[in-house]
Design an enzyme around this catalytic site. Structure first.
Site, PDB file in Angstrom:
ATOM      1  N   GLN A  17       0.861  -1.037   0.111  1.00 43.66           N
ATOM      2  CA  GLN A  17      -0.017  -0.178  -0.068  1.00 43.66           C
ATOM      3  C   GLN A  17       0.984   1.234  -0.112  1.00 43.66           C
ATOM      4  O   GLN A  17       0.229   2.163  -0.242  1.00 43.66           O
ATOM      5  CB  GLN A  17      -0.937  -0.049   1.082  1.00 43.66           C
ATOM      6  CG  GLN A  17      -2.183  -1.114   1.283  1.00 43.66           C
ATOM      7  CD  GLN A  17      -2.744  -1.228   2.302  1.00 43.66           C
ATOM      8  OE1 GLN A  17      -2.577  -1.952   3.269  1.00 43.66           O
ATOM      9  NE2 GLN A  17      -4.031  -0.422   2.168  1.00 43.66           N
ATOM     10  N   HIS A 108       0.865  -9.493   4.213  1.00 41.16           N
ATOM     11  CA  HIS A 108      -0.322  -8.664   4.460  1.00 41.16           C
ATOM     12  C   HIS A 108      -1.056  -8.556   2.912  1.00 41.16           C
ATOM     13  O   HIS A 108      -0.620  -7.658   1.913  1.00 41.16           O
ATOM     14  CB  HIS A 108       0.224  -6.976   4.463  1.00 41.16           C
ATOM     15  CG  HIS A 108      -1.019  -6.103   5.238  1.00 41.16           C
ATOM     16  ND1 HIS A 108      -0.938  -5.424   6.240  1.00 41.16           N
ATOM     17  CD2 HIS A 108      -1.927  -5.803   4.393  1.00 41.16           C
ATOM     18  CE1 HIS A 108      -2.064  -4.757   6.219  1.00 41.16           C
ATOM     19  NE2 HIS A 108      -2.843  -4.921   5.200  1.00 41.16           N
ATOM     20  N   ASN A 163      -1.715 -10.872   8.294  1.00 39.58           N
ATOM     21  CA  ASN A 163      -2.683  -9.865   8.591  1.00 39.58           C
ATOM     22  C   ASN A 163      -4.045 -10.212   8.014  1.00 39.58           C
ATOM     23  O   ASN A 163      -4.327 -10.733   6.770  1.00 39.58           O
ATOM     24  CB  ASN A 163      -2.539  -8.468   7.613  1.00 39.58           C
ATOM     25  CG  ASN A 163      -3.613  -7.587   7.958  1.00 39.58           C
ATOM     26  OD1 ASN A 163      -3.614  -7.005   9.048  1.00 39.58           O
ATOM     27  ND2 ASN A 163      -4.244  -7.083   6.828  1.00 39.58           N
ATOM     28  N   GLU A 164      -5.114  -9.965   8.936  1.00 40.63           N
ATOM     29  CA  GLU A 164      -6.659 -10.276   8.718  1.00 40.63           C
ATOM     30  C   GLU A 164      -6.883 -11.735   7.432  1.00 40.63           C
ATOM     31  O   GLU A 164      -7.363 -11.487   6.584  1.00 40.63           O
ATOM     32  CB  GLU A 164      -7.243  -9.138   7.721  1.00 40.63           C
ATOM     33  CG  GLU A 164      -7.202  -8.056   8.827  1.00 40.63           C
ATOM     34  CD  GLU A 164      -7.997  -6.762   8.215  1.00 40.63           C
ATOM     35  OE1 GLU A 164      -8.379  -6.806   6.999  1.00 40.63           O
ATOM     36  OE2 GLU A 164      -8.485  -5.891   9.194  1.00 40.63           O
TER      37      GLU A 164
HETATM   38  C1  BGC Z   1      -6.437  -3.953   6.042  1.00 41.61           C
HETATM   39  C2  BGC Z   1      -5.512  -2.766   5.446  1.00 41.61           C
HETATM   40  C3  BGC Z   1      -6.644  -1.620   4.842  1.00 41.61           C
HETATM   41  C4  BGC Z   1      -7.615  -1.231   5.982  1.00 41.61           C
HETATM   42  C5  BGC Z   1      -8.684  -0.340   5.527  1.00 41.61           C
HETATM   43  C6  BGC Z   1      -7.374  -3.562   6.953  1.00 41.61           C
HETATM   44  O1  BGC Z   1      -8.657  -4.219   6.538  1.00 41.61           O
HETATM   45  O2  BGC Z   1      -5.534  -4.683   6.913  1.00 41.61           O
HETATM   46  O3  BGC Z   1      -4.934  -3.120   4.334  1.00 41.61           O
HETATM   47  O4  BGC Z   1      -5.924  -0.759   4.235  1.00 41.61           O
HETATM   48  O5  BGC Z   1      -8.305  -2.176   6.583  1.00 41.61           O
HETATM   49  O6  BGC Z   1      -9.522  -0.781   4.741  1.00 41.61           O
END
Ligand code: BGC
Length: 436
Positions: A17, A108, A163-164
């Site tokens: 990002q 990520h 991540n998530e």
């Molecule tokens: C993610 C980020 C994203 C942010 C805002 C999260 O779900 O880890 O990569 O930019 O939220 O949407």
């Protein structure tokens, strides 16, 4: 309100990002195919990382969560770019020289393009050998993890493996929004969890996490390892028992089952939570709707259109919304943190929380209310050890530069200069004084 001494104030970003030019990522070509706005130079952080360190300093922050880009470090299978590794290590050292603790995320969302040339179905492809073996995608990921951790282990104590995971897997394998673009809405439970017992996509990720955990602790005995789990504040859409049951189903699917698996394996040293908003969950009126639930995410409403969304039982709350269309519900953070504490009794680090906003006081108000909610959780005895705001700088929001999440704006027309955005001054003062 005073925060405990040593409370960690920080900010988060992700490589894809902000770095720019990640042309070996599967997302690079994906952007073009999907007709997304191109990520291009992003915030230019690959070259300008020193500017980012300066931003952290200006905010008096003591922690920086960032990710290392797999496709940059391993642009071709098995070929590691030592210069890229050295660059990340240089940044880690510079952060530490400034008294800023690096928190490194290993995955990520972005994965190398070659991964899908080798394994077209990505994480859908199961391990060849029996239980306990790594799936092919996981094996490749672990080779990368081993390299990074061996290289940087001596310098970094705090690690996030994924991540998530559920958000990423849903995007890539549920609704086809991310590579490899597979869809499984009609077989969500089976695709994600297999036949109960750790199979499916989530089981493979949990297995990979476990292996990464082992490698990190091998290199860094005092390491602290977790994932950053996306946890919404799930509330029933109505007062029917079916809606309350639907909340439980979705809670298990999105949040709890993976955490239960990792907790059971004792591979979480703390709990990383990304919190953004409240989600109303309804029991669906159509039996074939995934899991019989209708989770009211802004994205689901957008996907279905508001009429179909509502007809299926979807509900959105009526609080003010961010530029992402997400309802602003600070007390949801308190509820989420308390629920996680009750369930796992692990120290909690807020690994992401923030908003997309261009209004003058948007971020300051958001910070005030969310930090107050966190303060209430702390006062009730929850062990919250820190807060990392998403995001340090404006960045590429997976397809668009329109949402502005940064504590610093990035001027994309003017040499990518960073300037403090709304809320930056306020947050810097909170971090300096350790109080609201
Ligand atoms: C993610 C980020 C994203 C942010 C805002 C999260 O779900 O880890 O990569 O930019 O939220 O949407």
């Amino acid at each position: 309100m005073k925060f405990p001494t040593g409370f960690i104030w920080g900010a988060s970003t992700a490589a894809y990002q902000i770095e720019g030019g990640n042309e070996h990522s599967a997302l690079w070509d994906w952007e073009r195919r999907k007709g997304w706005e191109r990520s291009g130079a992003a915030a230019g952080s690959w070259e300008r990382w020193r500017d980012d360190v300066a931003c952290l300093k200006r905010l008096n922050l003591k922690a920086y969560r960032f990710s290392v880009e797999w496709s940059r470090i391993e642009p071709r299978p098995g070929e590691f770019d030592e210069r890229a590794l050295a660059r990340y290590r240089e940044m880690v050292r510079a952060l530490k020289d400034e008294g800023i603790r690096p928190i490194v995320c290993l995955h990520h969302f972005s994965e190398p393009a070659w991964l899908f040339a080798q394994v077209p179905d990505g994480w859908l492809t199961p391990a060849a050998a029996g239980r306990g073996a790594l799936a092919p995608a996981a094996e490749l990921f672990i080779r990368f993890v081993d390299k990074v951790v061996t290289y940087m282990g001596g310098e970094v104590r705090d690690w996030l493996t994924f991540n998530e995971p559920l958000v990423w897997l849903l995007a890539g394998y549920g609704i086809g929004q991310f590579p490899p673009g597979r869809r499984s809405l009609l077989s969500l439970q089976r695709t994600f969890y297999g036949n109960y017992g750790g199979g499916g996509l989530v089981g493979r990720v949990a297995r990979a996490h476990k292996e990464a955990y082992r490698i990190i602790h091998r290199e860094v005995p005092e390491a602290r390892v977790s994932i950053a789990q996306h946890i919404g504040d799930l509330e029933p859409a109505g007062d029917r028992k079916e809606d309350r049951d639907a909340v439980k189903v979705w809670e298990r699917f999105m949040h709890a089952r993976l955490l239960d698996l990792l907790h059971h394996d004792a591979t979480l040293d703390f709990l990383g939570i990304n919190y953004y908003t409240r989600i109303y969950v309804a029991a669906s009126r159509l039996p074939f709707v995934p899991l019989g639930t209708m989770p009211g995410y802004a994205e689901v409403e957008e996907l279905l259109g508001p009429r179909l969304f509502r007809w299926l039982g979807g509900r959105r709350g009526d609080r003010p919304r961010t530029d992402m269309g997400w309802e602003i519900v600070p007390e949801g953070l308190e509820r989420v943190v308390k629920r996680c504490w009750d369930a796992y009794k692990l120290p909690i680090l807020i690994t992401e929380n923030g908003l997309a906003s261009t209004t003058a006081h948007g971020r300051e108000d958001y910070l005030k209310s969310h930090l107050a909610a966190l303060g209430r959780a702390l006062a009730s005895g929850v062990d919250v050890e820190g807060y990392l705001h998403w995001s340090l700088i404006d960045n590429y929001e997976w397809g668009s530069y329109r949402p502005k999440f940064g504590l610093f704006s990035v001027d994309r027309d003017n040499g990518l200069a960073r300037t403090p955005a709304s809320g930056a001054e306020y947050y810097a003062e909170v971090a300096r004084t350790n109080r609201l």
